[in-house]
Scaffold this motif. Sequence first.
Motif, PDB file in Angstrom:
ATOM      1  N   SER A 168      87.185 -59.038  38.398  1.00 32.79           N
ATOM      2  CA  SER A 168      88.244 -60.043  38.350  1.00 32.79           C
ATOM      3  C   SER A 168      87.650 -61.373  37.868  1.00 32.79           C
ATOM      4  CB  SER A 168      88.897 -60.226  39.720  1.00 32.79           C
ATOM      5  OG  SER A 168      87.965 -60.717  40.669  1.00 32.79           O
ATOM      6  N   ILE A 169      88.445 -62.109  37.125  1.00 32.41           N
ATOM      7  CA  ILE A 169      88.088 -63.466  36.708  1.00 32.41           C
ATOM      8  C   ILE A 169      89.102 -64.403  37.323  1.00 32.41           C
ATOM      9  CG2 ILE A 169      87.737 -65.070  34.791  1.00 32.41           C
ATOM     10  CD1 ILE A 169      87.187 -62.773  32.980  1.00 32.41           C
ATOM     11  N   ASP A 170      88.628 -65.294  38.191  1.00 28.96           N
ATOM     12  CA  ASP A 170      89.526 -66.228  38.882  1.00 28.96           C
ATOM     13  C   ASP A 170      90.684 -65.474  39.528  1.00 28.96           C
ATOM     14  OD1 ASP A 170      87.851 -68.208  37.887  1.00 28.96           O
ATOM     15  OD2 ASP A 170      89.091 -68.501  36.105  1.00 28.96           O
ATOM     16  N   THR A 171      90.365 -64.357  40.165  1.00 31.93           N
ATOM     17  CA  THR A 171      91.269 -63.467  40.913  1.00 31.93           C
ATOM     18  C   THR A 171      92.138 -62.580  40.015  1.00 31.93           C
ATOM     19  OG1 THR A 171      93.203 -64.944  41.186  1.00 31.93           O
ATOM     20  CG2 THR A 171      91.388 -65.188  42.771  1.00 31.93           C
ATOM     21  N   ARG A 172      92.058 -62.684  38.707  1.00 31.94           N
ATOM     22  CA  ARG A 172      92.834 -61.824  37.803  1.00 31.94           C
ATOM     23  C   ARG A 172      92.035 -60.555  37.489  1.00 31.94           C
ATOM     24  NH1 ARG A 172      94.400 -64.983  32.602  1.00 31.94           N
ATOM     25  NH2 ARG A 172      92.263 -65.704  32.833  1.00 31.94           N
ATOM     26  N   GLU A 173      92.610 -59.398  37.791  1.00 33.51           N
ATOM     27  CA  GLU A 173      91.913 -58.131  37.606  1.00 33.51           C
ATOM     28  C   GLU A 173      91.765 -57.782  36.128  1.00 33.51           C
ATOM     29  OE1 GLU A 173      90.543 -56.365  40.033  1.00 33.51           O
ATOM     30  OE2 GLU A 173      91.221 -57.850  41.507  1.00 33.51           O
ATOM     31  N   GLN A 174      90.582 -57.260  35.747  1.00 35.26           N
ATOM     32  CA  GLN A 174      90.309 -56.868  34.369  1.00 35.26           C
ATOM     33  C   GLN A 174      89.695 -55.472  34.341  1.00 35.26           C
ATOM     34  OE1 GLN A 174      91.293 -59.011  32.044  1.00 35.26           O
ATOM     35  NE2 GLN A 174      91.710 -60.665  33.515  1.00 35.26           N
ATOM     36  N   THR A 175      90.020 -54.723  33.284  1.00 35.71           N
ATOM     37  CA  THR A 175      89.429 -53.401  33.065  1.00 35.71           C
ATOM     38  C   THR A 175      88.858 -53.349  31.656  1.00 35.71           C
ATOM     39  OG1 THR A 175      91.005 -52.328  34.557  1.00 35.71           O
ATOM     40  CG2 THR A 175      89.847 -50.916  32.982  1.00 35.71           C
ATOM     41  N   VAL A 176      87.612 -52.873  31.542  1.00 35.66           N
ATOM     42  CA  VAL A 176      86.935 -52.781  30.248  1.00 35.66           C
ATOM     43  C   VAL A 176      86.657 -51.317  29.938  1.00 35.66           C
ATOM     44  CG1 VAL A 176      84.876 -53.397  28.942  1.00 35.66           C
ATOM     45  CG2 VAL A 176      85.874 -55.042  30.533  1.00 35.66           C
ATOM     46  N   LEU A 177      87.081 -50.893  28.736  1.00 33.66           N
ATOM     47  CA  LEU A 177      86.893 -49.517  28.277  1.00 33.66           C
ATOM     48  C   LEU A 177      86.168 -49.519  26.939  1.00 33.66           C
ATOM     49  CD1 LEU A 177      90.497 -48.231  29.111  1.00 33.66           C
ATOM     50  CD2 LEU A 177      88.408 -47.784  30.424  1.00 33.66           C
ATOM     51  N   PRO A 178      85.705 -48.367  26.464  1.00 34.75           N
ATOM     52  CA  PRO A 178      85.017 -48.330  25.164  1.00 34.75           C
ATOM     53  C   PRO A 178      85.840 -48.956  24.047  1.00 34.75           C
ATOM     54  CG  PRO A 178      84.714 -46.264  26.314  1.00 34.75           C
ATOM     55  CD  PRO A 178      85.691 -47.050  27.130  1.00 34.75           C
ATOM     56  N   GLY A 179      85.176 -49.790  23.256  1.00 35.23           N
ATOM     57  CA  GLY A 179      85.849 -50.492  22.175  1.00 35.23           C
ATOM     58  C   GLY A 179      86.404 -51.842  22.560  1.00 35.23           C
ATOM     59  N   ASP A 180      86.260 -52.212  23.841  1.00 40.05           N
ATOM     60  CA  ASP A 180      86.759 -53.508  24.323  1.00 40.05           C
ATOM     61  C   ASP A 180      85.672 -54.575  24.232  1.00 40.05           C
ATOM     62  OD1 ASP A 180      89.216 -52.453  24.889  1.00 40.05           O
ATOM     63  OD2 ASP A 180      88.905 -52.320  27.063  1.00 40.05           O
ATOM     64  N   LEU A 181      86.063 -55.743  23.776  1.00 41.78           N
ATOM     65  CA  LEU A 181      85.196 -56.925  23.786  1.00 41.78           C
ATOM     66  C   LEU A 181      85.673 -57.807  24.923  1.00 41.78           C
ATOM     67  CD1 LEU A 181      82.933 -58.404  22.066  1.00 41.78           C
ATOM     68  CD2 LEU A 181      84.805 -59.683  21.024  1.00 41.78           C
ATOM     69  N   MET A 240      89.984 -67.601  27.647  1.00 38.65           N
ATOM     70  CA  MET A 240      90.762 -67.811  28.860  1.00 38.65           C
ATOM     71  C   MET A 240      92.074 -67.028  28.819  1.00 38.65           C
ATOM     72  SD  MET A 240      90.211 -71.739  30.090  1.00 38.65           S
ATOM     73  CE  MET A 240      90.050 -72.555  28.514  1.00 38.65           C
ATOM     74  N   ASN A 241      92.698 -66.967  27.635  1.00 36.75           N
ATOM     75  CA  ASN A 241      93.977 -66.269  27.495  1.00 36.75           C
ATOM     76  C   ASN A 241      93.814 -64.777  27.214  1.00 36.75           C
ATOM     77  OD1 ASN A 241      95.620 -68.577  27.847  1.00 36.75           O
ATOM     78  ND2 ASN A 241      95.232 -69.194  25.745  1.00 36.75           N
ATOM     79  N   ASN A 242      92.663 -64.386  26.665  1.00 38.39           N
ATOM     80  CA  ASN A 242      92.423 -62.987  26.288  1.00 38.39           C
ATOM     81  C   ASN A 242      91.025 -62.564  26.736  1.00 38.39           C
ATOM     82  OD1 ASN A 242      94.881 -62.513  24.254  1.00 38.39           O
ATOM     83  ND2 ASN A 242      93.968 -64.509  23.793  1.00 38.39           N
ATOM     84  N   PRO A 243      90.803 -62.401  28.042  1.00 42.91           N
ATOM     85  CA  PRO A 243      89.446 -62.084  28.517  1.00 42.91           C
ATOM     86  C   PRO A 243      88.935 -60.721  28.065  1.00 42.91           C
ATOM     87  CG  PRO A 243      91.032 -61.983  30.309  1.00 42.91           C
ATOM     88  CD  PRO A 243      91.750 -62.583  29.151  1.00 42.91           C
ATOM     89  N   VAL A 244      89.845 -59.794  27.753  1.00 47.92           N
ATOM     90  CA  VAL A 244      89.458 -58.469  27.260  1.00 47.92           C
ATOM     91  C   VAL A 244      90.315 -58.141  26.039  1.00 47.92           C
ATOM     92  CG1 VAL A 244      89.247 -56.012  27.789  1.00 47.92           C
ATOM     93  CG2 VAL A 244      88.846 -57.704  29.589  1.00 47.92           C
ATOM     94  N   VAL A 245      89.640 -57.749  24.926  1.00 48.83           N
ATOM     95  CA  VAL A 245      90.339 -57.468  23.672  1.00 48.83           C
ATOM     96  C   VAL A 245      89.824 -56.160  23.089  1.00 48.83           C
ATOM     97  CG1 VAL A 245      90.778 -58.256  21.313  1.00 48.83           C
ATOM     98  CG2 VAL A 245      90.610 -59.927  23.171  1.00 48.83           C
ATOM     99  N   SER A 246      90.729 -55.296  22.619  1.00 49.01           N
ATOM    100  CA  SER A 246      90.335 -54.046  21.957  1.00 49.01           C
ATOM    101  C   SER A 246      90.043 -54.323  20.486  1.00 49.01           C
ATOM    102  CB  SER A 246      91.452 -53.010  22.076  1.00 49.01           C
ATOM    103  OG  SER A 246      91.639 -52.638  23.423  1.00 49.01           O
ATOM    104  N   LEU A 247      88.872 -53.880  20.019  1.00 50.79           N
ATOM    105  CA  LEU A 247      88.464 -54.104  18.636  1.00 50.79           C
ATOM    106  C   LEU A 247      88.804 -52.915  17.749  1.00 50.79           C
ATOM    107  CD1 LEU A 247      84.932 -55.784  18.921  1.00 50.79           C
ATOM    108  CD2 LEU A 247      87.206 -56.830  19.080  1.00 50.79           C
ATOM    109  N   THR A 248      88.931 -53.186  16.465  1.00 46.73           N
ATOM    110  CA  THR A 248      89.080 -52.116  15.485  1.00 46.73           C
ATOM    111  C   THR A 248      87.702 -51.508  15.225  1.00 46.73           C
ATOM    112  OG1 THR A 248      88.674 -53.557  13.582  1.00 46.73           O
ATOM    113  CG2 THR A 248      90.958 -53.406  14.380  1.00 46.73           C
TER     114      THR A 248
END
Length: 292
Positions: free
Chosen positions: A61-74, A122-130
């Motif tokens: 979590s970042i500042d209490t916001r839950e995040q999930t990271v999978l293959p291909g995610d930045l 801050m607005n996009n803590p996890v992004v899927s890449l091409t």
Amino acid sequence: MVNKNIIDTTLEQAREWGNAQYLKEGLVLTNQIAHASISKEPQRLNFILMALCHKGKATYSIDTREQTVLPGDLFFISERHIVDNFDASEDFDCQCIMLSTQFYHGFVQNVKNVSSLLLFSMNNPVVSLTNQEIQTYGNFFTLIREKIADENHHYRKEVVQALLLAMFYDMSGVIYRVEQSSAKKQSRSDVIFARFIALLQENFRKERRVGWYACQLEITAKYLSEVVKNVSKRTPNEWIDSYVVLELRVLLKNSPKSIKEITEELNFPNQSFLGKYFKEHVGVSPSEYRKG
């Protein structure tokens, strides 16, 4: 995070996060973060982190916001934000770049480069890449690691900074792509903060009063301060100072202008005032900084 202690994590500690290579000036690269001895307590990072996941899964979590990271995610984590509940699978594999804000400021070209990355993260803590973006990131990561390892290269630091700058510009295409396709509705606080940063980019050279920015936004200075601190974990004054100090660094290093001309351009009352301001924030005088 009630009743938990928040631990400040430094870049020096991050050097121990598995198979790390680093520049002592403020850069750490590692691809074994899953096996790092990361505390289970909430951590306030004192550096910028950017990493690309190739295998496995991580949650946090970042500042209490839950995040999930999978293959291909930045994923991005900006300085001063609080990370908690980090958990990675045994096979979690990512290429991780961590750098101090001071080091980052040493190679950026202008203030918009700084804010674009920080606002985006801050607005996009996890992004899927091409696939192409994944390849680009990996190529830069590998090349930067090779240059860090070349300790006999006289200009090792400068080459690494140039590569990081090129990487930033290349990866800015990701920022543009995501922002163009994003339909996510922003909260009122996010909108106010974005408008404050846009105003700051245009006016920091002449205007450094929080009340002035609040007036332009048609809100009170107290409310602006509350919103900015809540969204970014920094006060408006800290944002203003960071823009001014970065511009001073850029002008002192990359322009032939005299300190007197810089004083006038950034609307300081005199050179003595500028000198005291710069030394307070950077630790050396403008002339000492210019000499290197």
